[in-house]
Design a protein around this motif. Structure first.
Motif, short mmCIF file in Angstrom:
data_model
loop_
_atom_site.label_atom_id
_atom_site.label_comp_id
_atom_site.label_asym_id
_atom_site.label_seq_id
_atom_site.Cartn_x
_atom_site.Cartn_y
_atom_site.Cartn_z
N GLY B 267 0.80 -1.23 0.00
CA GLY B 267 0.00 0.00 0.00
C GLY B 267 0.83 1.28 0.00
O GLY B 267 0.49 2.22 0.69
N VAL B 268 1.95 1.28 -0.71
CA VAL B 268 2.67 2.55 -0.94
C VAL B 268 2.74 2.75 -2.47
O VAL B 268 2.57 1.80 -3.23
N PRO B 269 2.97 4.01 -2.92
CA PRO B 269 2.92 4.28 -4.37
C PRO B 269 3.87 3.37 -5.17
O PRO B 269 5.00 3.12 -4.76
N GLU B 270 3.37 2.92 -6.31
CA GLU B 270 4.11 1.99 -7.16
C GLU B 270 5.52 2.49 -7.54
O GLU B 270 6.47 1.70 -7.48
N PRO B 271 5.67 3.78 -7.92
CA PRO B 271 7.02 4.23 -8.32
C PRO B 271 8.06 4.08 -7.22
O PRO B 271 9.23 3.79 -7.49
#
Lengths: 194, 420
Positions: B267-271
């Protein structure tokens, strides 16, 4: 007479913490602190000086707490007591209820066990309450969708209410699915078709 | 049979388990698995011990500590598979970094930055009677704890007396750095990258820098579970090994990042996840990424072998830092927990070549090398320590001699006797 045990509660949920607090007070403990979803556990433990800490297993700070026992509070091996190691049944019950407890001083398991029992019971009670609430919510949702499906049949086929309900029930039985599941299909289909 | 319950902690190196589930490797190997996201290592340990979890991602030292009886509520555990190598980093706050630069501009620009500059800052603080710097790691028996201590000690910093070292759960690290409750930490990805992307910290050393291709997480079960369910356990190892092979391929890393970005996993941003999974490590915000292609290794270099030499190194760290005070036969203990035989059986069924050896000298290979294996040579990677030390598992007694000052004399003698 032994002095009252000083207990600290660490929980992610305020309602449950209140439930445990009242249980522990009934059991004759002094609740010195209730921490809800906080992360400065370390300073709280050193200022409140509890004998026992009851902690919600969903709280990520368990690892921090255990390390504090190892380093600052005890400096011995093994320093963390999960009540009584030999008492594997109560440990299992605690894990399944989602609660853990730590003893700060050299208290005997007999003195600590009642606290864990209260905590386990209150955690289980909270679980049951939440499950009942979830059930009630889904029952209400199911009743609503069946009502809507019934309304659709009455309107589209000019049926009376009891006739529409009987048709729904028969269709569900024929297809071996739940009434609510069938009702959801009818509502979804009607939304597409109308 | 009911589905196996397998626990994981939201970290980039839960990738192999996530892939096994999302890409159907469990299904392909005919086992049904429910993955359970856990919030603490203590929960993982307790749930495996009570049987609420059948297996779990664990820190490489955890099954050893549990079996040695030095972790509370410990049950004997085994691992037949490592989930990968590397993947951690030591990060310091931007303000501490500024002080380190000021103290020793040369040494901090080297990679990995040496902790010599940090020692100067600590000396300065002591002279000025300022409070000690605070560092965090994730668990007493974590590789993070040992890496951080190794890095600090190499510069002459005593991790027990020159800094305040405590445990903080990975998901709280960034927040703690943000409100200056800690000055630095050693944690698994994506938490260092997240701290960097928010401009809160700078990565000063990666786990890869400290010890090339070093052990990190394993898939562990209770010893009793392995004994009672040998076939299910082997199928589990096979499925996860198959998933590891897939997750290791560079062309699949983008999809790995996409899978892990979901709330159900990390649940953290993909990039943020994608960068280190692609071997691009951003050490500081507004700096170009540096290339560390082996930042996360999931399969190559014999990464899934539960190397006895890795277990021994971890046990030696437990002795070095006073966690293990008894005098066990280390080789026997290591072999009872790190089960290369179980790995070999699963690898054989999958057609993966398993090395014939189950231990190797660490700190001696600076580039690619290979080992003979069951189905052809196993290509290996570098295994150097940043301070140039070597670790020879067959000459344990001489390595233990270097620990003489760390143990009470009687324990030290008993230890030497048990291991000679």
């Amino acid at each position: 007479m032994q002095s009252r045990l000083r207990v600290m509660i660490v929980d992610e949920k305020a309602e449950r913490a209140a439930l445990i607090e009242s249980g522990l007070i009934e059991a004759g403990c002094e609740v010195v602190g209730c921490l809800i979803g906080q992360s400065d556990l370390e300073s709280k433990v050193s200022s409140l000086q509890p004998d026992v800490i009851v902690i919600d297993m969903e709280c990520p700070d368990r690892d921090t707490l255990e390390d504090m026992f190892r380093t600052t509070l005890h400096r011995q091996h093994p320093t963390v007591m999960f009540v009584d190691r030999s008492d594997s049944e109560s440990i299992r019950a605690a894990v399944q209820a989602g609660v853990s407890a730590y003893v700060v001083g050299g208290l005997s398991p007999e003195r600590v066990r009642p606290i864990l029992e209260v905590a386990i019971a209150r955690f289980q009670e909270f679980q049951t309450l939440r499950r009942e609430l979830d059930d009630a919510k889904s029952n209400l949702e199911e009743r609503k969708v069946v009502e809507r499906a019934k309304g659709i049949l009455m309107k589209r086929r000019g049926m009376a209410e009891d006739e529409a309900f009987r048709l729904l029930r028969k269709m569900a039985m024929d297809r071996k699915i739940r009434l609510a599941a069938l009702a959801r299909e009818i509502v979804a289909a009607a939304e597409v078709l109308l | 049979m009911k589905p196996l319950r397998v626990g994981f902690i939201p970290l980039s190196d839960c990738a192999v388990l996530a892939v096994a589930q999302e890409k159907g490797f469990f299904r392909r190997h005919e086992i049904e698995v429910t993955l359970s996201r856990e919030v603490s290592w203590a929960n993982v340990r307790d749930k495996v011990a009570t049987g609420d979890l059948d297996a779990a991602q664990m820190l490489a030292g955890m099954p050893l500590a549990a079996t040695a009886g030095i972790d509370p509520f410990a049950e004997p555990m085994v691992t037949g598979l490592s989930l990968g190598l590397n993947g951690n980093a030591i990060t310091v706050s931007t303000s501490l970094w500024a002080r380190m630069q000021e103290a020793d501009a040369d040494s901090v620009m080297r990679r990995p930055a040496s902790a010599v500059a940090l020692r100067r800052v600590i000396d300065d603080d002591r002279r000025q009677r300022r409070p000690m710097l605070r560092f965090a790691m994730v668990y007493p028996f974590s590789t993070h704890n040992y890496e951080l201590r190794y890095w600090l000690a190499a510069a002459g910093i005593d991790p027990d007396n020159d800094v305040r070292l405590s445990v903080v759960p990975p998901i709280r690290m960034v927040e703690m750095l943000g409100r200056v409750a800690v000055d630095g930490f050693c944690v698994g990805e994506p938490w260092s990258s997240l701290a960097v992307s928010r401009g809160l910290g700078r990565i000063v050393a990666t786990k890869y820098d400290i010890w090339n291709n070093s052990p990190e997480k394993v898939l562990a079960v209770k010893r009793r579970f392995a004994e009672q369910n040998p076939e299910v356990h082997r199928a589990l190892l096979r499925a996860v090994l198959d998933a590891a092979r897939w997750a290791d391929l560079p062309e699949n890393r983008g999809e790995v990042a996409r899978i892990l970005a979901a709330e159900a996993y990390i649940g953290v941003p993909e990039p943020v996840l994608a960068a280190t999974l692609d071997g691009r490590v951003v050490l500081a915000r507004d700096e170009a990424p540096v290339s560390i292609p082996d930042f996360h290794v999931f399969h190559r270099y014999g990464a899934n072998v539960p190397w006895i030499s890795h277990a021994l190194w971890l046990l030696v760290q437990m002795l070095r830092w006073g966690q293990l005070t008894s005098a066990p036969n280390l080789m026997k203990l290591a072999r009872s927990v790190y089960r290369v035989d179980l790995y070999r059986a699963a690898a054989l069924e999958l057609g993966v070549s398993a090395p014939d050896a189950d231990l190797k000298s660490e700190g001696v290979h600076g580039g690619p090398w290979s080992l003979p294996g069951t189905a052809g040579p196993v290509e290996m990677g570098p295994d150097l320590f940043f301070d140039g030390r070597e670790f020879h598992p067959t000459e344990l007694a001489s390595y233990l001699m270097s620990l003489q000052g760390n143990l009470p004399q009687r324990s030290f003698e008993a230890l030497l006797e048990a291991n000679s």
